[in-house]
Every structure is written in structure tokens, then in C-alpha cells.
Design an enzyme around this catalytic site. Structure first.
Site, PDB file in Angstrom:
ATOM      1  CG  ASP A  95      58.433  68.342  32.296  1.00  0.00           C
ATOM      2  OD1 ASP A  95      58.575  66.775  31.450  1.00  0.00           O
ATOM      3  OD2 ASP A  95      57.222  69.189  32.137  1.00  0.00           O
ATOM      4  CG  ASP A 273      55.059  61.167  29.034  1.00  0.00           C
ATOM      5  OD1 ASP A 273      56.165  61.903  29.594  1.00  0.00           O
ATOM      6  OD2 ASP A 273      54.527  61.235  29.556  1.00  0.00           O
TER       7      ASP A 273
END
Length: 403
Positions: A95, A273
Site C-alpha cells: 500500500d 495512486d
């Protein structure tokens, strides 16, 4: 010790050199990506949830201090690490927005060397959460590399995570507000821990993805401490992280977007992202793009724009101007969904779908784009939290015609 456990093939780590030699060389972690065939609509739902979290930051700032958007767990790259003694293997989602590494969502944490720090931790996101306690223990990234005394979260309750937990490589400030008793404290990311113990010379992490072409797994790599060795460092363009409510805790940057020579968006703010699958642009820019490409919305195929073969051959490059006006282009092929995977989104084999989607607000709202996976798979990306910057470089797949 770190062999691939199943066909899902989360990750087998490999380290270049010994720990004593690593400081001046990048640590290379190969990884593979799993596609979400159990419920394809989760692709869009996870993206929408993540977009909603970013939009909340943009409008209100971080009102709920413990709310942190996590990775799109349905299109996850995951790694296999071992923690504690006796070492137990955990398959963790990589992440880029969360600094906290945590375990226990599936495989339970058991370790004789773990120290309970009696610090409750809560991390919520749009489609799930984890709640638990901070422990201090040894994290083994490979059989020759360990992080001693690393603070990790151990989940007592979790929801919405299809793996054992998260490997956090995001900005350390993203952990601000997650510790119940010490909301002003932060937890370092894996990258920061490697730097603090002098394993790497620079606290940066690079991400390299290969374009999706199959329905099993797809390769990618993480590089800690330096740029990817096969990419010319002179080809990198860096741009500063922008300090806004929606971007300061994330990898927020400024850029311009043109379709060919036609401006879609002037210089504006958004984020990079790897948790979002698609490319999102402001609603007015999306309408321009839709008109210029001739695309029509296909509500069956995740609401993607569909074009004909004739329209495809008229597509122009989608140009992103980053840093000192350095151009990074998504070619026509890079703007479409892989046709070999059309069945995944309920499309016909010869249908052509575009991967650009719309944000709910127009340009100038303070949060105008998300460069998701479809962008990152075409460019090597470096996240440099210490210098507050993000870098990009072309790869052999920038102009690939794999789609």
C-alpha cells in the site's frame, strides 16, 4: 523459506547483495498481481470508495483523523513476509498510501519475541477497517534481511481485507491520528525503517508494474533505496509533493493534461495512486475527452467509454506535463482496456474500452485527477518522502501495444 505459496503467487523476495552491501544498492522485491475474478464489479466499487475518500479530504480536510484510504484490495500486489519467532508467513498487500504495516486479518499473529506496546490503533477506510494493538517485533523481508524492533499493528478485528494485512510504504504522516492514545504520533513506513537501520542509503521506494495482459498474475517490482538499476537516472523527472488537505498526506502533485495538442486540464492538483485501477480526471476535462474521442458510456462494462475500431485509429496521445513541463504520454494503446481481458468487464472480445473515468467535480475543485494503475503500468515511479517528491521515468512498456 519464501517460496510462492499458491497459484495466486503473492511474492518470493530476492535481495541483491548481502545486508552489508545493500546500503549503496537498491533492494529489489519482485511481486505479482492478482486479478479479481470472484466479483468484477468490486473493481469499480473499490475505485469509487477510494475516490470518495480523496474527495472528502479535498472538501473538508482530514476530519476523521483515523480515516486513511488503503489500497484497492481487489487488484492487489501482495508480498510475503515473515514476522516474529517462530517466523510466521503473512501475505500482505503493498500500500503506497499507508505507513503502518499490520497483520492478523487472516493468519493470526503469534510470536514469542513480540512486545505488546499497549497502544490501540484504528485505521478505517471506505470499505473496511482494522482495529488492534501496536506490537514491536522483527520483520523478515527475506532470509537475509530483517527489520529489528519494527512497530506493527496486530488486528483484533478487521473487515474488507482479502489478505493477512498491509505492508505500508506510504508517507509516515499518513499514520497521523491512527494511534488512539497518542494521536499526534506516527509510525514509520517500511522504507523509513530500512533507512533508519542503514540498510538503504536513501529512504525512497520505486514501483514498476508490467501492463496487465493475462487473467492469472502480472509482474511488478519494488525497489528500496535507489532507482531501478536498468533505468537511466537522467530520464527521471521529479516534481514536488503539493501540500493540500487531499494531497499532503498522500503523493499529491501538479500536472497539465492535453489530448494531442488540445488542453484538457491546465496546471492543477491531484494524486498518484497505485490503489486506483483507472485514470480519473475532473468532470469537465472528462466531457472534453469523451467528445474528442467519440466514446459512449457502456453501463455494462463498468461505465467505461466504448469506441469503435475506426475511432481507435484516430486516437491521439494523452499527454501529461509534469515537473518542468516534461511530457509523459499515454499512447492510444495505453488508453484502452486490455482486449484479452474484455470478458472480465463483461465486454465482447473485439470491443474497445477507454480507461479514463470522471471525477464528480470540475477542474479547480482542489482535487482534479488520480493517476491510477493504468498510468503507473507505463512509467516507473519513485516515491521520495524525505525529499517530498515523486519521480517518473519511461520503461520498455511505455509504448507497448499489449492492450
Amino acid at each position: 523459506m519464501f517460496s510462492v505459496a499458491s497459484l495466486l503467487a503473492l511474492l518470493a523476495f530476492s535481495i541483491t547483495g548481502s545486508p552489508a552491501e545493500v546500503r549503496n544498492s537498491p533492494i529489489t522485491l519482485p511481486m505479482t498481481r492478482r486479478l479479481p475474478f470472484s466479483n468484477v464489479t468490486e473493481i469499480l466499487r473499490s475505485d469509487e470508495a477510494r475516490v470518495a475518500a480523496f474527495m472528502e479530504y479535498s472538501t473538508h480536510g482530514r476530519r476523521n483523523r483515523e480515516k486513511v484510504p488503503l489500497i484497492n484490495i481487489n487488484w492487489a500486489y501482495a508480498v510475503s513476509v515473515q514476522i516474529g519467532f517462530p517466523p510466521i508467513t503473512y501475505n500482505l498487500i503493498v500500500d503506497s498510501y499507508s505507513a503502518i504495516t499490520w497483520v492478523g486479518a487472516s493468519t493470526k499473529y503469534v510470536s514469542s519475541t513480540g512486545v505488546d506496546l499497549k497502544e490501540p490503533v484504528v485505521v478505517e477506510y471506505s470499505s473496511g477497517f482494522f482495529e488492534g494493538t501496536i506490537f514491536r517485533d522483527t520483520v523478515y523481508l527475506s532470509d537475509v534481511l530483517a527489520i529489528d524492533g519494527m512497530r506493527i499493528g496486530v488486528a483484533s478485528i478487521s473487515q474488507g481485507i482479502g489478505f493477512d494485512g498491509i505492508l505500508g510504504i506510504g508517507p509516515t504522516m499518513s499514520s497521523l491520528g491512527t494511534l488512539t492514545n497518542s494521536p499526534g504520533d506516527t509510525i514509520p513506513s517500511v522504507t523509513e525503517y530500512l533507512f533508519q537501520q542503514a540498510t538503504i542509503g536513501h529512504p525512497i521506494v520505486g514501483i514498476f508494474f508490467k501492463p496487465i495482459v493475462t487473467d492469472t498474475v502480472n509482474d511488478g517490482e519494488l525497489y528500496f533505496g535507489d532507482a531501478e538499476p536498468d533505468i537511466d537516472i537522467d530520464k527521471f523527472t521529479y516534481t514536488r509533493i503539493i501540500q493540500t488537505p487531499s494531497s499532503s498526506l498522500n503523493w499529491g502533485i501538479k500536472l497539465e493534461i492535453n489530448y494531442g495538442n488540445i488542453e484538457l486540464m491546465p496546471l492543477t492538483i491531484g494524486v498518484v495512486d497505485c490503489g486506483c485501477t483507472f485514470l480519473y480526471i475532473a468532470s469537465d476535462a472528462y466531457e472534453k475527452y469523451k467528445a474528442l474521442t467519440g466514446g459512449t458510456v457502456n453501463n455494462v462494462a463498468l461505465g467505461l467509454l466504448q469506441i469503435s475500431a475506426a475511432q481507435y485509429y484516430l486516437l491521439r496521445d494523452l499527454n501529461f506535463y509534469i515537473g518542468y513541463h516534461q511530457k509523459y504520454s499515454l499512447t492510444p494503446n495505453a488508453q484502452i482496456w486490455p482486449r484479452s481481458l474484455n470478458y472480465v468487464i463483461y465486454g465482447n472480445p473485439y470491443d474497445i474500452f477507454l480507461v479514463v473515468k470522471s471525477l464528480p467535480t470540475p477542474t479547480g475543485a482542489g482535487f482534479d485527477f488520480i493517476n491510477g494503475y493504468v498510468f503507473l503500468q507505463r512509467f516507473y515511479t519513485v516515491f521520495d518522502a524525505r525529499r517530498s517528491r515523486v519521480g517518473f521515468a519511461p520503461t520498455p512498456f511505455t509504448g507497448a501495444t499489449t492492450n
